[in-house]
Design a protein around this motif. Structure first.
Motif, PDB file in Angstrom:
ATOM      1  N   ARG A   4      41.336  60.473 -39.135  1.00 49.02           N
ATOM      2  CA  ARG A   4      41.372  59.542 -38.018  1.00 49.02           C
ATOM      3  C   ARG A   4      40.235  59.828 -37.033  1.00 49.02           C
ATOM      4  O   ARG A   4      39.527  58.938 -36.594  1.00 49.02           O
ATOM      5  CB  ARG A   4      42.725  59.657 -37.315  1.00 49.02           C
ATOM      6  CG  ARG A   4      42.961  58.478 -36.403  1.00 49.02           C
ATOM      7  CD  ARG A   4      44.409  58.363 -35.945  1.00 49.02           C
ATOM      8  NE  ARG A   4      44.688  57.015 -35.498  1.00 49.02           N
ATOM      9  CZ  ARG A   4      44.339  56.567 -34.293  1.00 49.02           C
ATOM     10  NH1 ARG A   4      43.705  57.342 -33.450  1.00 49.02           N
ATOM     11  NH2 ARG A   4      44.607  55.318 -33.958  1.00 49.02           N
ATOM     12  N   GLN A   8      37.117  57.537 -36.027  1.00 44.29           N
ATOM     13  CA  GLN A   8      36.867  57.205 -34.625  1.00 44.29           C
ATOM     14  C   GLN A   8      35.410  57.423 -34.241  1.00 44.29           C
ATOM     15  O   GLN A   8      34.797  56.606 -33.578  1.00 44.29           O
ATOM     16  CB  GLN A   8      37.754  58.084 -33.736  1.00 44.29           C
ATOM     17  CG  GLN A   8      38.811  57.311 -33.002  1.00 44.29           C
ATOM     18  CD  GLN A   8      39.542  58.173 -32.003  1.00 44.29           C
ATOM     19  OE1 GLN A   8      39.462  59.400 -32.047  1.00 44.29           O
ATOM     20  NE2 GLN A   8      40.255  57.553 -31.108  1.00 44.29           N
ATOM     21  N   THR A  11      33.203  54.699 -35.922  1.00 46.69           N
ATOM     22  CA  THR A  11      33.408  53.270 -35.659  1.00 46.69           C
ATOM     23  C   THR A  11      32.213  52.557 -35.047  1.00 46.69           C
ATOM     24  O   THR A  11      31.832  51.502 -35.535  1.00 46.69           O
ATOM     25  CB  THR A  11      34.644  53.046 -34.759  1.00 46.69           C
ATOM     26  OG1 THR A  11      35.671  53.910 -35.168  1.00 46.69           O
ATOM     27  CG2 THR A  11      35.116  51.625 -34.834  1.00 46.69           C
ATOM     28  N   PRO A  12      31.628  53.107 -33.981  1.00 39.92           N
ATOM     29  CA  PRO A  12      30.481  52.358 -33.437  1.00 39.92           C
ATOM     30  C   PRO A  12      29.408  52.120 -34.474  1.00 39.92           C
ATOM     31  O   PRO A  12      28.825  51.032 -34.522  1.00 39.92           O
ATOM     32  CB  PRO A  12      29.967  53.248 -32.300  1.00 39.92           C
ATOM     33  CG  PRO A  12      30.662  54.533 -32.427  1.00 39.92           C
ATOM     34  CD  PRO A  12      31.901  54.306 -33.177  1.00 39.92           C
ATOM     35  N   TYR A  13      29.162  53.113 -35.312  1.00 40.05           N
ATOM     36  CA  TYR A  13      28.099  52.937 -36.304  1.00 40.05           C
ATOM     37  C   TYR A  13      28.494  51.924 -37.351  1.00 40.05           C
ATOM     38  O   TYR A  13      27.667  51.179 -37.857  1.00 40.05           O
ATOM     39  CB  TYR A  13      27.743  54.281 -36.935  1.00 40.05           C
ATOM     40  CG  TYR A  13      27.231  55.254 -35.910  1.00 40.05           C
ATOM     41  CD1 TYR A  13      28.044  56.282 -35.446  1.00 40.05           C
ATOM     42  CD2 TYR A  13      25.962  55.120 -35.369  1.00 40.05           C
ATOM     43  CE1 TYR A  13      27.591  57.152 -34.469  1.00 40.05           C
ATOM     44  CE2 TYR A  13      25.496  55.988 -34.401  1.00 40.05           C
ATOM     45  CZ  TYR A  13      26.316  57.005 -33.953  1.00 40.05           C
ATOM     46  OH  TYR A  13      25.878  57.849 -32.989  1.00 40.05           O
ATOM     47  N   LEU A  14      29.786  51.882 -37.684  1.00 43.51           N
ATOM     48  CA  LEU A  14      30.265  50.878 -38.627  1.00 43.51           C
ATOM     49  C   LEU A  14      30.004  49.474 -38.094  1.00 43.51           C
ATOM     50  O   LEU A  14      29.546  48.599 -38.800  1.00 43.51           O
ATOM     51  CB  LEU A  14      31.779  51.036 -38.847  1.00 43.51           C
ATOM     52  CG  LEU A  14      32.219  51.994 -39.935  1.00 43.51           C
ATOM     53  CD1 LEU A  14      33.742  52.133 -39.900  1.00 43.51           C
ATOM     54  CD2 LEU A  14      31.801  51.468 -41.290  1.00 43.51           C
ATOM     55  N   PHE A  15      30.318  49.292 -36.817  1.00 46.41           N
ATOM     56  CA  PHE A  15      30.140  47.983 -36.215  1.00 46.41           C
ATOM     57  C   PHE A  15      28.671  47.596 -36.154  1.00 46.41           C
ATOM     58  O   PHE A  15      28.312  46.444 -36.271  1.00 46.41           O
ATOM     59  CB  PHE A  15      30.723  47.983 -34.794  1.00 46.41           C
ATOM     60  CG  PHE A  15      32.187  47.686 -34.747  1.00 46.41           C
ATOM     61  CD1 PHE A  15      33.118  48.656 -35.095  1.00 46.41           C
ATOM     62  CD2 PHE A  15      32.635  46.443 -34.379  1.00 46.41           C
ATOM     63  CE1 PHE A  15      34.471  48.373 -35.069  1.00 46.41           C
ATOM     64  CE2 PHE A  15      33.990  46.155 -34.335  1.00 46.41           C
ATOM     65  CZ  PHE A  15      34.911  47.116 -34.681  1.00 46.41           C
ATOM     66  N   LEU A  16      27.837  48.579 -35.929  1.00 44.92           N
ATOM     67  CA  LEU A  16      26.425  48.268 -35.739  1.00 44.92           C
ATOM     68  C   LEU A  16      25.657  48.078 -37.025  1.00 44.92           C
ATOM     69  O   LEU A  16      24.645  47.401 -37.052  1.00 44.92           O
ATOM     70  CB  LEU A  16      25.754  49.405 -34.956  1.00 44.92           C
ATOM     71  CG  LEU A  16      25.844  49.363 -33.454  1.00 44.92           C
ATOM     72  CD1 LEU A  16      25.095  50.533 -32.890  1.00 44.92           C
ATOM     73  CD2 LEU A  16      25.244  48.083 -32.916  1.00 44.92           C
ATOM     74  N   PRO A  18      25.777  46.389 -39.963  1.00 43.96           N
ATOM     75  CA  PRO A  18      25.280  45.110 -40.490  1.00 43.96           C
ATOM     76  C   PRO A  18      24.087  44.586 -39.695  1.00 43.96           C
ATOM     77  O   PRO A  18      23.070  44.186 -40.276  1.00 43.96           O
ATOM     78  CB  PRO A  18      26.481  44.169 -40.350  1.00 43.96           C
ATOM     79  CG  PRO A  18      27.658  45.032 -40.210  1.00 43.96           C
ATOM     80  CD  PRO A  18      27.210  46.301 -39.608  1.00 43.96           C
TER      81      PRO A  18
ATOM     82  N   ILE B  90      28.064  38.737 -37.455  1.00 45.45           N
ATOM     83  CA  ILE B  90      27.386  40.027 -37.390  1.00 45.45           C
ATOM     84  C   ILE B  90      27.004  40.350 -35.952  1.00 45.45           C
ATOM     85  O   ILE B  90      27.102  41.491 -35.487  1.00 45.45           O
ATOM     86  CB  ILE B  90      26.133  40.019 -38.289  1.00 45.45           C
ATOM     87  CG1 ILE B  90      26.536  39.750 -39.735  1.00 45.45           C
ATOM     88  CG2 ILE B  90      25.387  41.330 -38.194  1.00 45.45           C
ATOM     89  CD1 ILE B  90      25.355  39.664 -40.678  1.00 45.45           C
ATOM     90  N   LEU B  93      30.036  41.689 -33.993  1.00 46.81           N
ATOM     91  CA  LEU B  93      30.314  43.090 -34.316  1.00 46.81           C
ATOM     92  C   LEU B  93      29.394  44.023 -33.539  1.00 46.81           C
ATOM     93  O   LEU B  93      29.819  44.988 -32.911  1.00 46.81           O
ATOM     94  CB  LEU B  93      30.104  43.334 -35.816  1.00 46.81           C
ATOM     95  CG  LEU B  93      31.187  42.851 -36.773  1.00 46.81           C
ATOM     96  CD1 LEU B  93      30.725  43.027 -38.204  1.00 46.81           C
ATOM     97  CD2 LEU B  93      32.459  43.643 -36.542  1.00 46.81           C
ATOM     98  N   SER B  94      28.111  43.689 -33.597  1.00 44.72           N
ATOM     99  CA  SER B  94      27.122  44.519 -32.931  1.00 44.72           C
ATOM    100  C   SER B  94      27.306  44.509 -31.427  1.00 44.72           C
ATOM    101  O   SER B  94      27.222  45.541 -30.760  1.00 44.72           O
ATOM    102  CB  SER B  94      25.737  43.977 -33.284  1.00 44.72           C
ATOM    103  OG  SER B  94      24.814  44.979 -33.344  1.00 44.72           O
ATOM    104  N   ALA B  97      30.072  46.775 -30.329  1.00 43.58           N
ATOM    105  CA  ALA B  97      29.689  48.184 -30.362  1.00 43.58           C
ATOM    106  C   ALA B  97      28.822  48.540 -29.162  1.00 43.58           C
ATOM    107  O   ALA B  97      29.016  49.565 -28.513  1.00 43.58           O
ATOM    108  CB  ALA B  97      28.952  48.496 -31.651  1.00 43.58           C
ATOM    109  N   PHE B 101      31.005  51.160 -26.941  1.00 38.83           N
ATOM    110  CA  PHE B 101      30.880  52.555 -27.362  1.00 38.83           C
ATOM    111  C   PHE B 101      29.677  53.237 -26.744  1.00 38.83           C
ATOM    112  O   PHE B 101      28.668  52.624 -26.450  1.00 38.83           O
ATOM    113  CB  PHE B 101      30.761  52.627 -28.887  1.00 38.83           C
ATOM    114  CG  PHE B 101      31.929  52.054 -29.606  1.00 38.83           C
ATOM    115  CD1 PHE B 101      31.770  50.999 -30.484  1.00 38.83           C
ATOM    116  CD2 PHE B 101      33.205  52.567 -29.411  1.00 38.83           C
ATOM    117  CE1 PHE B 101      32.856  50.471 -31.154  1.00 38.83           C
ATOM    118  CE2 PHE B 101      34.292  52.042 -30.071  1.00 38.83           C
ATOM    119  CZ  PHE B 101      34.120  50.981 -30.942  1.00 38.83           C
ATOM    120  N   GLU B 182      41.595  51.321 -33.452  1.00 43.06           N
ATOM    121  CA  GLU B 182      40.312  50.953 -32.845  1.00 43.06           C
ATOM    122  C   GLU B 182      39.638  49.816 -33.581  1.00 43.06           C
ATOM    123  O   GLU B 182      38.975  48.983 -32.986  1.00 43.06           O
ATOM    124  CB  GLU B 182      39.395  52.170 -32.816  1.00 43.06           C
ATOM    125  CG  GLU B 182      39.640  53.047 -31.624  1.00 43.06           C
ATOM    126  CD  GLU B 182      38.386  53.816 -31.217  1.00 43.06           C
ATOM    127  OE1 GLU B 182      38.535  54.897 -30.646  1.00 43.06           O
ATOM    128  OE2 GLU B 182      37.284  53.305 -31.498  1.00 43.06           O
TER     129      GLU B 182
END
Lengths: 292, 278
Positions: A4, A8, A11-16, A18, B90, B93-94, B97, B101, B182
């Motif tokens: 977990r 956590q 996550t930010p890198y996952l979102f970024l 693409p 996309i 999503l970005s 973040a 974050f 999250e």
């Protein structure tokens, strides 16, 4: 570290990812490739062979090329013309409309239409309007006794015609932004001016204009960078002609690549274009960098 | 006394006049375009121009069915919608973040978003032509869609991030306390809250993909080209058919009309937000 916790952190890198991948592949890499290509010679007819390294050769060639200088000159005239006219007319219109007016909504809807229409369409329609025989402009001028003109085939008129078309499409844009800016000026400031006995023009020069100075600056830069990139209208209306009288830098780059068939040289023109664009962005970037 | 009043009335009258003239000037070319598209060939080419005429669909029928423009129309639709859906998704999503974050290099990414918005399509034309052809995407709709996603992404990220910034974090935090993970928070809570921003981003993205010319010119062939390219090719023939070409122009302009009349207020807000916020 638990799964977990690991997720956590990620996550930010996952979102970024693409977006980063897309931007990297589609924007960053081609631009870098284009800049690199400017140091090579690659005629289109030898596309299957690898390009030949020529160092600064392309740039040296541009420095001695009179067509290139003509294109730069045309670009500067074009940009000067549209910026002065659009900012002036936009400002005057904004000042005229800033007080509450009946039907403001209708006017704003009308003014946003030219901005939304495809530049290609704008080019086609204005080419029709400028047509020496069938166009409305010569017809209407004829009604007041002015002789018909060859708007797009006369070298001394072609650039002016294109500037007018751009003014038609983009002055509403300037107007809308400046209007928002004027309406954002705190009323107290204007009231304070009136209390001190200022008339309209004093109010204008000493209170309103300074307040919207930064917005005007931003708008100017937005128009500036847009003008460097635009080539659709010119492509469709005159394709750079007659002669080179409307060949702005972006069109020159395109023609060097696909008509002149010299990809390396065209990339060099592109780098020059990029350089001018970054130059025009400089005031904006500097302002952001300095803490206010 | 009277002098003061008449001055104000005259000023008001002049103001309305000036704005009225500006409005007429703005609409006139569009009016010419639309009316010419509904004229017969004889009417379209007549000087003095014909003001009253019976509208005919012959140009539209000729162009869409005899001249194959239906194919180009479908290409534009496919490219437009695909680009919009993918680019906004996309981008969202970005944007999330960047808004929520903290991580290394965040400042750089945010700054680059602004910079990348400014990349002119012209600069991309030559490299894209070479690279896309090298990987076999040279004349495909997919290749064009990918190019457009890259082109529109920075703007979407920038716009959506600004909107997400406005939403208080507390909403997501309380959702997470209630057991939301999250990753789930984003589609379940945040997306519905930024619907207006998603709409504005979609409109601008679609408009870019639908109107774009130069990249499509270079990355498409006669089967995959979009409407703006098709209309430009129509122009270079000798003796332009104004009735037909204005019909194509109107078709290209339909989304612009639609978005303007449906969403003018929000579009203006989107446009001015960037400049006014600074």
């Amino acid at each position: 570290m638990t799964l977990r916790r690991c997720l956590q952190r990620l996550t930010p890198y996952l979102f970024l990812t693409p977006a980063m991948v897309v931007t990297g592949l589609i924007l960053v890499y081609p631009v870098t490739y284009g800049i690199g290509l400017s140091f090579f010679s690659w005629p289109l007819r030898e596309f299957s062979k690898p390009p030949k390294f020529v160092g600064w050769g392309n740039y040296l060639e541009l420095a001695g090329n009179e067509y290139f200088y003509t294109s730069v000159k045309v670009t500067l005239i074009f940009i000067g013309g549209i910026m002065v006219c659009e900012l002036l007319v936009g400002l005057i219109l904004a000042l005229l409309l800033e007080d509450k007016m009946r039907g403001l909504r209708v006017f704003r809807t009308i003014f946003i239409l030219p901005i939304m229409i495809a530049p290609v369409v704008v080019g086609v329609v204005w080419r029709f309007l400028y047509d020496p025989t069938y166009g409305m402009i010569n017809y209407l001028l004829g009604l007041v006794g002015i002789e018909p003109k060859m708007w797009l085939s006369d070298p001394s008129l072609a650039l002016v015609s294109i500037i007018l078309t751009d003014i038609w499409q983009w002055t509403p844009f300037v107007f809308l932004i400046l209007l928002a800016g004027l309406q954002g000026i705190p009323q107290e400031l204007i009231e304070a001016g009136k209390v001190d006995g200022a008339n309209y023009f004093q109010n204008l020069i000493h209170i309103k204009l300074p307040q919207i100075r930064s917005i005007m600056g931003v708008t100017a830069i937005l128009r500036l960078t847009d003008a460097f990139r635009g080539l659709e209208v010119m492509y469709v209306m005159t394709f750079g002609g007659p002669g080179m009288s409307t060949q702005i830098l972006s069109l020159h780059m395109y023609k060097t690549a696909f008509i002149g068939q010299r990809l390396g040289l065209a990339s060099a023109v592109g780098v020059v274009l990029l350089f001018f664009m970054l130059l025009s962005l400089l005031p904006l970037l500097l302002r952001r960098a300095s803490p206010r | 006394m009277t002098n003061w009043k008449t001055r104000r009335v005259v000023a008001k009258f002049l103001r309305y006049m000036a704005v009225g003239i500006a409005a007429v000037l703005s609409l006139f070319p569009i009016f010419v375009m639309v009316t010419t598209s509904f004229k017969t060939r004889v009417e379209a080419f007549s000087i003095p121009p014909v003001w009253f005429f019976v509208p005919t669909l012959e140009n539209y029928i000729e162009v869409l069915f005899t001249k194959n423009f239906l194919r180009y129309f479908i290409n534009s639709v496919i490219v437009g919608f695909s680009t919009t859906v993918l680019s906004v998704m996309i981008g969202a999503l970005s944007a999330y973040a960047l808004a929520r974050f903290k991580f290394i290099g965040k400042r750089v990414v945010v700054a680059s978003t602004l910079l990348l918005r400014m990349v002119p399509p012209v600069i991309l034309v030559i490299p894209m032509f070479i690279l896309w052809n090298k990987v076999g995407l040279g004349s495909s709709r997919a290749g064009l869609i990918i190019a457009y996603i890259g082109l529109t992404l920075p703007f979407n990220v920038w716009l959506l991030r600004a909107f997400i910034d406005e939403i208080p974090v507390e909403i997501e935090e309380s959702a997470m306390i209630d057991g939301c993970s999250e990753i789930q928070v984003f589609p379940a809570i945040v997306l519905p809250l930024i619907k207006p921003a998603l709409a504005v981003a979609s409109v601008f993205t679609f408009r870019t993909a639908w109107n774009e010319f130069i990249i499509s010119l270079v990355l498409s062939n006669r089967y995959t080209r979009t409407l703006p390219v098709a209309i430009s090719l129509y122009l270079t023939e000798v003796g332009i058919e104004w009735g037909q070409i204005t019909a194509i122009a109107v078709i290209i302009a339909i989304p612009a009309f639609f978005f303007t009349f449906v969403a003018a207020k929000d579009l203006i807000r989107g446009l001015t937000a960037g400049a006014v916020k600074g």
